[in-house]
Design a protein around this motif. Sequence first.
Motif, PDB file in Angstrom:
ATOM      1  N   PHE A   9       0.850  -1.178   0.000  1.00  0.00           N
ATOM      2  CA  PHE A   9       0.000   0.000   0.000  1.00  0.00           C
ATOM      3  C   PHE A   9       0.893   1.237   0.000  1.00  0.00           C
ATOM      4  O   PHE A   9       2.022   1.197   0.490  1.00  0.00           O
ATOM      5  CB  PHE A   9      -0.925   0.014   1.224  1.00  0.00           C
ATOM      6  CG  PHE A   9      -1.820  -1.199   1.326  1.00  0.00           C
ATOM      7  CD1 PHE A   9      -2.778  -1.438   0.359  1.00  0.00           C
ATOM      8  CD2 PHE A   9      -1.682  -2.090   2.372  1.00  0.00           C
ATOM      9  CE1 PHE A   9      -3.597  -2.557   0.440  1.00  0.00           C
ATOM     10  CE2 PHE A   9      -2.496  -3.208   2.468  1.00  0.00           C
ATOM     11  CZ  PHE A   9      -3.457  -3.446   1.494  1.00  0.00           C
ATOM     12  N   THR A  10       0.377   2.328  -0.521  1.00  0.00           N
ATOM     13  CA  THR A  10       1.188   3.545  -0.647  1.00  0.00           C
ATOM     14  C   THR A  10       0.734   4.645   0.299  1.00  0.00           C
ATOM     15  O   THR A  10       1.070   5.802   0.101  1.00  0.00           O
ATOM     16  CB  THR A  10       1.132   4.065  -2.098  1.00  0.00           C
ATOM     17  OG1 THR A  10      -0.242   4.324  -2.452  1.00  0.00           O
ATOM     18  CG2 THR A  10       1.716   3.047  -3.058  1.00  0.00           C
ATOM     19  N   LYS A  63       4.110 -12.949  -0.825  1.00  0.00           N
ATOM     20  CA  LYS A  63       3.970 -11.850   0.125  1.00  0.00           C
ATOM     21  C   LYS A  63       2.752 -11.001  -0.224  1.00  0.00           C
ATOM     22  O   LYS A  63       2.362 -10.893  -1.379  1.00  0.00           O
ATOM     23  CB  LYS A  63       5.231 -10.982   0.135  1.00  0.00           C
ATOM     24  CG  LYS A  63       6.431 -11.639   0.812  1.00  0.00           C
ATOM     25  CD  LYS A  63       7.588 -10.677   0.897  1.00  0.00           C
ATOM     26  CE  LYS A  63       8.749 -11.280   1.680  1.00  0.00           C
ATOM     27  NZ  LYS A  63       8.410 -11.467   3.107  1.00  0.00           N
ATOM     28  N   GLY A  64       2.178 -10.374   0.795  1.00  0.00           N
ATOM     29  CA  GLY A  64       1.018  -9.520   0.583  1.00  0.00           C
ATOM     30  C   GLY A  64      -0.234 -10.118   1.190  1.00  0.00           C
ATOM     31  O   GLY A  64      -0.184 -11.103   1.937  1.00  0.00           O
ATOM     32  N   LEU A  65      -1.370  -9.504   0.873  1.00  0.00           N
ATOM     33  CA  LEU A  65      -2.655  -9.948   1.390  1.00  0.00           C
ATOM     34  C   LEU A  65      -3.542 -10.455   0.262  1.00  0.00           C
ATOM     35  O   LEU A  65      -3.386 -10.063  -0.895  1.00  0.00           O
ATOM     36  CB  LEU A  65      -3.371  -8.794   2.105  1.00  0.00           C
ATOM     37  CG  LEU A  65      -2.719  -8.229   3.364  1.00  0.00           C
ATOM     38  CD1 LEU A  65      -3.510  -7.029   3.868  1.00  0.00           C
ATOM     39  CD2 LEU A  65      -2.611  -9.290   4.455  1.00  0.00           C
ATOM     40  N   LYS A  66      -4.480 -11.310   0.620  1.00  0.00           N
ATOM     41  CA  LYS A  66      -5.514 -11.707  -0.326  1.00  0.00           C
ATOM     42  C   LYS A  66      -6.477 -10.529  -0.519  1.00  0.00           C
ATOM     43  O   LYS A  66      -6.305  -9.466   0.062  1.00  0.00           O
ATOM     44  CB  LYS A  66      -6.262 -12.934   0.203  1.00  0.00           C
ATOM     45  CG  LYS A  66      -5.388 -14.168   0.384  1.00  0.00           C
ATOM     46  CD  LYS A  66      -6.191 -15.318   0.968  1.00  0.00           C
ATOM     47  CE  LYS A  66      -5.314 -16.545   1.210  1.00  0.00           C
ATOM     48  NZ  LYS A  66      -6.084 -17.653   1.835  1.00  0.00           N
ATOM     49  N   GLN A  67      -7.495 -10.730  -1.331  1.00  0.00           N
ATOM     50  CA  GLN A  67      -8.444  -9.663  -1.625  1.00  0.00           C
ATOM     51  C   GLN A  67      -9.094  -9.128  -0.349  1.00  0.00           C
ATOM     52  O   GLN A  67      -9.654  -9.884   0.445  1.00  0.00           O
ATOM     53  CB  GLN A  67      -9.534 -10.171  -2.562  1.00  0.00           C
ATOM     54  CG  GLN A  67     -10.575  -9.127  -2.935  1.00  0.00           C
ATOM     55  CD  GLN A  67      -9.984  -8.003  -3.760  1.00  0.00           C
ATOM     56  OE1 GLN A  67      -9.572  -8.205  -4.891  1.00  0.00           O
ATOM     57  NE2 GLN A  67      -9.930  -6.813  -3.189  1.00  0.00           N
ATOM     58  N   VAL A  68      -8.987  -7.820  -0.149  1.00  0.00           N
ATOM     59  CA  VAL A  68      -9.609  -7.152   0.990  1.00  0.00           C
ATOM     60  C   VAL A  68     -10.809  -6.359   0.490  1.00  0.00           C
ATOM     61  O   VAL A  68     -10.734  -5.679  -0.539  1.00  0.00           O
ATOM     62  CB  VAL A  68      -8.616  -6.202   1.694  1.00  0.00           C
ATOM     63  CG1 VAL A  68      -9.315  -5.408   2.792  1.00  0.00           C
ATOM     64  CG2 VAL A  68      -7.440  -6.984   2.267  1.00  0.00           C
ATOM     65  N   ILE A  94     -10.799  -2.392  -4.427  1.00  0.00           N
ATOM     66  CA  ILE A  94      -9.531  -1.714  -4.690  1.00  0.00           C
ATOM     67  C   ILE A  94      -9.184  -0.851  -3.484  1.00  0.00           C
ATOM     68  O   ILE A  94     -10.030  -0.111  -2.971  1.00  0.00           O
ATOM     69  CB  ILE A  94      -9.620  -0.846  -5.961  1.00  0.00           C
ATOM     70  CG1 ILE A  94      -9.961  -1.721  -7.172  1.00  0.00           C
ATOM     71  CG2 ILE A  94      -8.320  -0.093  -6.194  1.00  0.00           C
ATOM     72  CD1 ILE A  94     -10.157  -0.934  -8.454  1.00  0.00           C
ATOM     73  N   ALA A  95      -7.932  -0.944  -3.030  1.00  0.00           N
ATOM     74  CA  ALA A  95      -7.521  -0.188  -1.849  1.00  0.00           C
ATOM     75  C   ALA A  95      -7.678   1.310  -2.085  1.00  0.00           C
ATOM     76  O   ALA A  95      -7.203   1.835  -3.098  1.00  0.00           O
ATOM     77  CB  ALA A  95      -6.069  -0.509  -1.500  1.00  0.00           C
TER      78      ALA A  95
END
Length: 359
Positions: free
Chosen positions: A2-3, A246-251, A259-260
Amino acid sequence: MFTWRTTTVVYEDSPYGARILAALFSVLQGYNIRVMDSIALPVGVTEDYLDKVLYNLKETPTRVFIVHMAPDLAARVFYQATVAGMMSDGYIWIATSSIGSTVESLSIDKVDHMQGVVTFRPYVQATGHIMNFTARLKSRFLLENPGIHNVHNPSTQLLWAYDTAWALAKAVHIARMSSSTPGRMLLGAVLNTTFDGLSGRFRLVNGQLELSTHEVINIVGKGARTVGFWTPESGILKSLETNSVKGLKQVLWPGHLAIAPKGWDVSSNRRPLRIVVPEKQGFNQFVEVTYSPTTNSSTIRGYCIDIFDMVMKNLPYPVAYQYVPVSDSSRNYDNLLSLVHEKVSADLVVDIRENISEL
Protein backbone atom coordinates in the motif's frame (compact mmCIF):
# COMPACT_ATOMS: atom_id res chain seq x y z
CA MET A 1 1.80 -3.23 -0.92
CA PHE A 2 0.00 0.00 0.00
CA THR A 3 1.19 3.55 -0.65
CA TRP A 4 -0.48 5.31 2.27
CA ARG A 5 1.86 7.87 3.79
CA THR A 6 -0.28 9.44 6.51
CA THR A 7 -2.56 8.15 9.23
CA THR A 8 -4.43 9.25 12.33
CA VAL A 9 -4.33 7.13 15.48
CA VAL A 10 -7.48 6.95 17.62
CA TYR A 11 -6.88 5.27 20.96
CA GLU A 12 -8.41 4.69 24.35
CA ASP A 13 -7.33 7.23 26.97
CA SER A 14 -6.12 4.67 29.49
CA PRO A 15 -2.88 2.85 30.36
CA TYR A 16 -3.99 0.07 28.02
CA GLY A 17 -4.60 2.49 25.16
CA ALA A 18 -1.42 4.52 25.59
CA ARG A 19 0.89 1.57 26.19
CA ILE A 20 1.60 0.80 22.54
CA LEU A 21 1.83 4.35 21.20
CA ALA A 22 5.61 4.75 21.34
CA ALA A 23 6.23 1.41 19.63
CA LEU A 24 3.45 2.04 17.09
CA PHE A 25 4.78 5.47 16.13
CA SER A 26 8.28 4.05 15.80
CA VAL A 27 7.12 1.30 13.44
CA LEU A 28 5.11 3.72 11.32
CA GLN A 29 8.06 6.07 11.10
CA GLY A 30 10.21 3.17 9.92
CA TYR A 31 7.83 2.73 6.99
CA ASN A 32 7.86 6.47 6.28
CA ILE A 33 4.25 6.84 7.40
CA ARG A 34 3.49 10.10 9.14
CA VAL A 35 1.07 10.23 12.08
CA MET A 36 -0.96 13.35 11.38
CA ASP A 37 -2.76 13.27 14.72
CA SER A 38 -3.40 11.03 17.72
CA ILE A 39 -6.79 11.27 19.38
CA ALA A 40 -7.33 10.00 22.95
CA LEU A 41 -10.92 9.01 23.72
CA PRO A 42 -12.03 8.58 27.35
CA VAL A 43 -13.61 5.23 28.14
CA GLY A 44 -16.85 7.00 29.03
CA VAL A 45 -16.78 9.44 26.12
CA THR A 46 -20.14 11.06 25.43
CA GLU A 47 -21.90 10.69 22.11
CA ASP A 48 -21.72 14.44 21.46
CA TYR A 49 -17.98 14.55 22.06
CA LEU A 50 -17.42 11.51 19.87
CA ASP A 51 -19.47 13.09 17.08
CA LYS A 52 -17.37 16.25 17.30
CA VAL A 53 -14.11 14.29 17.11
CA LEU A 54 -15.25 12.26 14.10
CA TYR A 55 -16.57 15.24 12.17
CA ASN A 56 -13.31 17.09 12.80
CA LEU A 57 -11.41 14.09 11.45
CA LYS A 58 -13.72 14.00 8.47
CA GLU A 59 -12.65 17.54 7.57
CA THR A 60 -8.99 16.53 7.35
CA PRO A 61 -7.53 15.02 4.16
CA THR A 62 -6.31 11.84 5.88
CA ARG A 63 -8.53 8.81 5.35
CA VAL A 64 -6.42 6.14 7.09
CA PHE A 65 -7.30 5.56 10.75
CA ILE A 66 -5.70 3.17 13.24
CA VAL A 67 -7.93 2.23 16.18
CA HIS A 68 -6.57 0.84 19.45
CA MET A 69 -9.09 0.44 22.26
CA ALA A 70 -11.26 -2.07 24.08
CA PRO A 71 -14.04 -3.71 22.02
CA ASP A 72 -16.94 -1.88 23.71
CA LEU A 73 -15.48 1.56 23.05
CA ALA A 74 -14.43 0.55 19.54
CA ALA A 75 -17.99 -0.57 18.78
CA ARG A 76 -19.25 2.89 19.79
CA VAL A 77 -16.63 4.58 17.61
CA PHE A 78 -17.52 2.53 14.55
CA TYR A 79 -21.24 3.10 15.09
CA GLN A 80 -20.76 6.87 15.24
CA ALA A 81 -18.38 6.69 12.28
CA THR A 82 -21.16 5.00 10.31
CA VAL A 83 -23.55 7.80 11.26
CA ALA A 84 -20.94 10.35 10.17
CA GLY A 85 -20.54 8.64 6.79
CA MET A 86 -16.98 7.54 7.54
CA MET A 87 -17.49 3.81 6.97
CA SER A 88 -17.97 4.37 3.25
CA ASP A 89 -15.93 4.58 0.05
CA GLY A 90 -12.47 6.06 0.46
CA TYR A 91 -11.94 5.32 4.16
CA ILE A 92 -9.46 2.84 5.63
CA TRP A 93 -9.90 1.57 9.19
CA ILE A 94 -7.25 -0.64 10.79
CA ALA A 95 -7.91 -2.02 14.27
CA THR A 96 -5.51 -3.70 16.67
CA SER A 97 -5.91 -7.22 18.03
CA SER A 98 -8.38 -6.19 20.74
CA ILE A 99 -10.96 -6.17 17.94
CA GLY A 100 -9.57 -9.03 15.88
CA SER A 101 -9.47 -11.38 18.85
CA THR A 102 -13.08 -10.71 19.85
CA VAL A 103 -14.91 -10.00 16.59
CA GLU A 104 -16.56 -13.43 16.48
CA SER A 105 -18.06 -12.89 19.93
CA LEU A 106 -19.49 -9.45 19.14
CA SER A 107 -23.18 -9.01 18.42
CA ILE A 108 -24.32 -8.84 14.81
CA ASP A 109 -25.39 -5.20 15.10
CA LYS A 110 -21.90 -4.21 16.28
CA VAL A 111 -20.24 -6.16 13.47
CA ASP A 112 -22.56 -4.47 10.95
CA HIS A 113 -20.88 -1.14 11.71
CA MET A 114 -17.37 -2.57 11.26
CA GLN A 115 -17.72 -3.67 7.64
CA GLY A 116 -14.42 -3.32 5.79
CA VAL A 117 -12.25 -2.98 8.90
CA VAL A 118 -8.89 -4.75 8.71
CA THR A 119 -7.58 -6.14 11.98
CA PHE A 120 -5.48 -9.02 13.25
CA ARG A 121 -5.23 -11.59 16.01
CA PRO A 122 -2.76 -14.21 17.22
CA TYR A 123 -2.99 -17.21 14.95
CA VAL A 124 -4.47 -20.32 16.53
CA GLN A 125 -4.45 -23.40 14.34
CA ALA A 126 -7.80 -25.19 14.14
CA THR A 127 -6.67 -28.52 15.56
CA GLY A 128 -8.82 -31.49 16.48
CA HIS A 129 -8.18 -30.63 20.12
CA ILE A 130 -9.77 -27.19 19.67
CA MET A 131 -12.71 -28.56 17.68
CA ASN A 132 -13.41 -31.11 20.40
CA PHE A 133 -13.12 -28.42 23.11
CA THR A 134 -15.45 -26.09 21.19
CA ALA A 135 -18.08 -28.81 20.74
CA ARG A 136 -18.00 -29.71 24.44
CA LEU A 137 -18.10 -26.04 25.48
CA LYS A 138 -21.12 -25.28 23.30
CA SER A 139 -22.93 -28.40 24.40
CA ARG A 140 -22.48 -27.57 28.07
CA PHE A 141 -23.41 -23.91 27.54
CA LEU A 142 -26.65 -24.84 25.75
CA LEU A 143 -27.45 -27.35 28.47
CA GLU A 144 -27.05 -24.69 31.16
CA ASN A 145 -28.72 -21.94 29.08
CA PRO A 146 -31.59 -23.58 27.18
CA GLY A 147 -33.05 -20.24 26.07
CA ILE A 148 -29.97 -19.27 24.05
CA HIS A 149 -29.52 -20.78 20.60
CA ASN A 150 -26.70 -18.77 18.99
CA VAL A 151 -23.43 -19.69 20.68
CA HIS A 152 -20.18 -18.19 19.40
CA ASN A 153 -16.92 -20.08 19.07
CA PRO A 154 -14.46 -19.43 21.90
CA SER A 155 -12.35 -16.31 21.38
CA THR A 156 -8.57 -16.23 21.50
CA GLN A 157 -8.73 -14.65 24.96
CA LEU A 158 -10.87 -17.53 26.21
CA LEU A 159 -8.35 -20.04 24.88
CA TRP A 160 -5.55 -18.09 26.57
CA ALA A 161 -7.48 -18.08 29.84
CA TYR A 162 -8.01 -21.83 29.58
CA ASP A 163 -4.31 -22.44 28.90
CA THR A 164 -3.31 -20.10 31.73
CA ALA A 165 -5.47 -22.05 34.18
CA TRP A 166 -3.78 -25.25 33.03
CA ALA A 167 -0.36 -23.62 33.39
CA LEU A 168 -1.15 -22.67 36.98
CA ALA A 169 -2.41 -26.17 37.76
CA LYS A 170 0.68 -27.77 36.21
CA ALA A 171 2.99 -25.43 38.13
CA VAL A 172 1.32 -26.31 41.43
CA HIS A 173 1.46 -30.03 40.65
CA ILE A 174 5.07 -30.09 39.47
CA ALA A 175 6.36 -28.04 42.40
CA ARG A 176 4.17 -30.00 44.86
CA MET A 177 3.05 -26.75 46.41
CA SER A 178 0.56 -26.17 49.19
CA SER A 179 -1.59 -23.24 50.26
CA SER A 180 1.30 -21.98 52.38
CA THR A 181 3.76 -21.84 49.49
CA PRO A 182 5.15 -18.29 48.98
CA GLY A 183 3.68 -16.45 46.01
CA ARG A 184 7.06 -15.78 44.41
CA MET A 185 7.75 -19.52 44.25
CA LEU A 186 4.41 -20.14 42.57
CA LEU A 187 5.08 -17.31 40.11
CA GLY A 188 8.49 -18.75 39.30
CA ALA A 189 6.96 -22.16 38.63
CA VAL A 190 4.35 -20.67 36.29
CA LEU A 191 7.00 -18.69 34.39
CA ASN A 192 8.94 -21.90 33.78
CA THR A 193 5.92 -23.92 32.65
CA THR A 194 5.85 -24.93 28.99
CA PHE A 195 3.31 -27.17 27.26
CA ASP A 196 1.13 -27.47 24.14
CA GLY A 197 -2.18 -25.82 24.96
CA LEU A 198 -5.35 -25.04 23.04
CA SER A 199 -3.91 -21.78 21.67
CA GLY A 200 -0.59 -23.35 20.73
CA ARG A 201 2.71 -23.60 22.53
CA PHE A 202 2.37 -22.05 25.99
CA ARG A 203 5.62 -20.33 26.90
CA LEU A 204 6.16 -17.09 28.80
CA VAL A 205 8.97 -14.74 27.78
CA ASN A 206 9.62 -11.82 30.15
CA GLY A 207 6.27 -12.57 31.75
CA GLN A 208 4.39 -12.36 28.44
CA LEU A 209 2.91 -15.14 26.34
CA GLU A 210 5.20 -15.72 23.37
CA LEU A 211 3.31 -15.04 20.15
CA SER A 212 4.92 -15.57 16.78
CA THR A 213 2.31 -15.73 14.03
CA HIS A 214 -0.62 -13.35 13.62
CA GLU A 215 -3.65 -13.74 11.39
CA VAL A 216 -4.76 -10.71 9.36
CA ILE A 217 -8.53 -10.61 9.03
CA ASN A 218 -11.08 -8.51 7.17
CA ILE A 219 -14.47 -7.92 8.79
CA VAL A 220 -17.08 -8.71 6.15
CA GLY A 221 -20.69 -9.83 6.53
CA LYS A 222 -21.45 -11.44 9.88
CA GLY A 223 -17.86 -12.07 10.88
CA ALA A 224 -14.31 -12.05 9.60
CA ARG A 225 -12.34 -13.79 6.91
CA THR A 226 -8.62 -14.43 6.80
CA VAL A 227 -6.73 -12.36 4.22
CA GLY A 228 -3.16 -13.08 5.30
CA PHE A 229 -0.65 -13.82 8.02
CA TRP A 230 2.27 -12.05 9.64
CA THR A 231 5.41 -13.70 10.95
CA PRO A 232 8.54 -12.04 12.37
CA GLU A 233 10.70 -13.82 9.81
CA SER A 234 8.73 -13.22 6.61
CA GLY A 235 6.42 -10.29 7.26
CA ILE A 236 2.97 -10.35 5.64
CA LEU A 237 2.11 -13.47 3.63
CA LYS A 238 -1.01 -14.65 1.84
CA SER A 239 -0.75 -18.06 3.49
CA LEU A 240 1.52 -20.08 5.77
CA GLU A 241 2.38 -22.55 3.05
CA THR A 242 5.96 -22.95 1.92
CA ASN A 243 6.98 -20.35 -0.70
CA SER A 244 3.83 -18.34 -0.04
CA VAL A 245 3.46 -15.03 -1.88
CA LYS A 246 3.97 -11.85 0.12
CA GLY A 247 1.02 -9.52 0.58
CA LEU A 248 -2.65 -9.95 1.39
CA LYS A 249 -5.51 -11.71 -0.33
CA GLN A 250 -8.44 -9.66 -1.62
CA VAL A 251 -9.61 -7.15 0.99
CA LEU A 252 -13.08 -5.61 0.91
CA TRP A 253 -12.73 -2.07 2.23
CA PRO A 254 -15.53 0.11 3.66
CA GLY A 255 -18.18 0.64 1.02
CA HIS A 256 -17.45 -2.88 -0.32
CA LEU A 257 -14.55 -1.57 -2.40
CA ALA A 258 -12.24 -4.24 -3.78
CA ILE A 259 -9.53 -1.71 -4.69
CA ALA A 260 -7.52 -0.19 -1.85
CA PRO A 261 -8.49 3.48 -1.33
CA LYS A 262 -5.81 6.10 -1.96
CA GLY A 263 -5.83 7.16 1.70
CA TRP A 264 -6.51 10.87 1.35
CA ASP A 265 -9.15 13.27 0.12
CA VAL A 266 -9.10 16.99 -0.48
CA SER A 267 -12.37 18.88 -0.35
CA SER A 268 -13.28 20.68 -3.56
CA ASN A 269 -14.59 23.56 -1.44
CA ARG A 270 -11.17 24.33 0.00
CA ARG A 271 -9.52 27.46 -1.38
CA PRO A 272 -6.15 26.99 -3.06
CA LEU A 273 -2.99 27.96 -1.25
CA ARG A 274 -1.84 31.34 -2.60
CA ILE A 275 1.92 31.66 -3.04
CA VAL A 276 3.27 35.21 -3.31
CA VAL A 277 6.06 35.45 -5.89
CA PRO A 278 8.12 38.66 -5.83
CA GLU A 279 9.02 40.06 -9.23
CA LYS A 280 12.76 40.71 -9.32
CA GLN A 281 14.76 42.50 -11.95
CA GLY A 282 18.02 41.16 -13.29
CA PHE A 283 19.02 37.56 -12.53
CA ASN A 284 15.86 35.62 -13.44
CA GLN A 285 17.11 32.03 -13.48
CA PHE A 286 15.72 31.55 -9.97
CA VAL A 287 12.33 33.19 -10.51
CA GLU A 288 11.00 34.81 -13.66
CA VAL A 289 7.58 36.38 -14.11
CA THR A 290 6.40 37.18 -17.62
CA TYR A 291 3.06 38.43 -18.91
CA SER A 292 1.13 37.66 -22.08
CA PRO A 293 0.71 40.82 -24.20
CA THR A 294 -2.78 39.72 -25.27
CA THR A 295 -4.34 38.26 -22.09
CA ASN A 296 -2.06 39.85 -19.49
CA SER A 297 -1.95 36.45 -17.76
CA SER A 298 1.26 35.68 -15.91
CA THR A 299 3.70 32.82 -16.45
CA ILE A 300 6.01 32.02 -13.55
CA ARG A 301 9.01 29.73 -13.91
CA GLY A 302 12.55 29.27 -12.70
CA TYR A 303 14.69 27.10 -10.44
CA CYS A 304 12.87 28.07 -7.23
CA ILE A 305 9.51 27.38 -8.87
CA ASP A 306 10.68 23.95 -10.03
CA ILE A 307 11.86 23.09 -6.52
CA PHE A 308 8.61 24.29 -4.94
CA ASP A 309 6.51 22.35 -7.46
CA MET A 310 8.51 19.20 -6.74
CA VAL A 311 8.03 19.59 -2.99
CA MET A 312 4.27 20.05 -3.41
CA LYS A 313 4.12 17.05 -5.73
CA ASN A 314 5.73 14.83 -3.10
CA LEU A 315 3.40 15.77 -0.26
CA PRO A 316 1.35 12.86 1.14
CA TYR A 317 -1.73 14.21 -0.66
CA PRO A 318 -2.26 16.91 -3.30
CA VAL A 319 -2.64 20.52 -2.23
CA ALA A 320 -4.14 23.03 -4.64
CA TYR A 321 -2.09 26.20 -4.94
CA GLN A 322 -1.61 29.16 -7.22
CA TYR A 323 1.17 31.68 -7.71
CA VAL A 324 0.41 35.35 -7.14
CA PRO A 325 3.07 37.70 -8.59
CA VAL A 326 3.75 40.84 -6.55
CA SER A 327 5.53 43.63 -8.41
CA ASP A 328 6.19 46.12 -5.61
CA SER A 329 8.65 43.94 -3.69
CA SER A 330 11.68 44.34 -5.96
CA ARG A 331 13.62 46.55 -3.58
CA ASN A 332 13.26 44.65 -0.30
CA TYR A 333 11.69 41.39 0.84
CA ASP A 334 10.51 43.22 3.94
CA ASN A 335 7.90 44.81 1.69
CA LEU A 336 6.16 41.44 1.60
CA LEU A 337 5.49 41.73 5.32
CA SER A 338 3.52 44.90 4.72
CA LEU A 339 1.04 42.83 2.72
CA VAL A 340 -0.14 41.18 5.94
CA HIS A 341 -2.65 43.99 6.30
CA GLU A 342 -3.70 43.79 2.66
CA LYS A 343 -6.05 41.40 0.95
CA VAL A 344 -3.52 39.34 -1.01
CA SER A 345 -1.32 38.70 1.97
CA ALA A 346 -4.31 38.11 4.25
CA ASP A 347 -5.50 35.28 2.00
CA LEU A 348 -1.99 33.89 1.93
CA VAL A 349 -1.62 33.90 5.72
CA VAL A 350 -5.03 32.32 6.28
CA ASP A 351 -4.45 29.58 3.71
CA ILE A 352 -1.00 28.77 5.08
CA ARG A 353 -2.37 28.37 8.58
CA GLU A 354 -5.19 26.15 7.40
CA ASN A 355 -2.96 23.90 5.34
CA ILE A 356 -0.11 23.64 7.82
CA SER A 357 -2.58 22.21 10.32
CA GLU A 358 -3.46 19.55 7.77
CA LEU A 359 -0.02 18.62 6.42
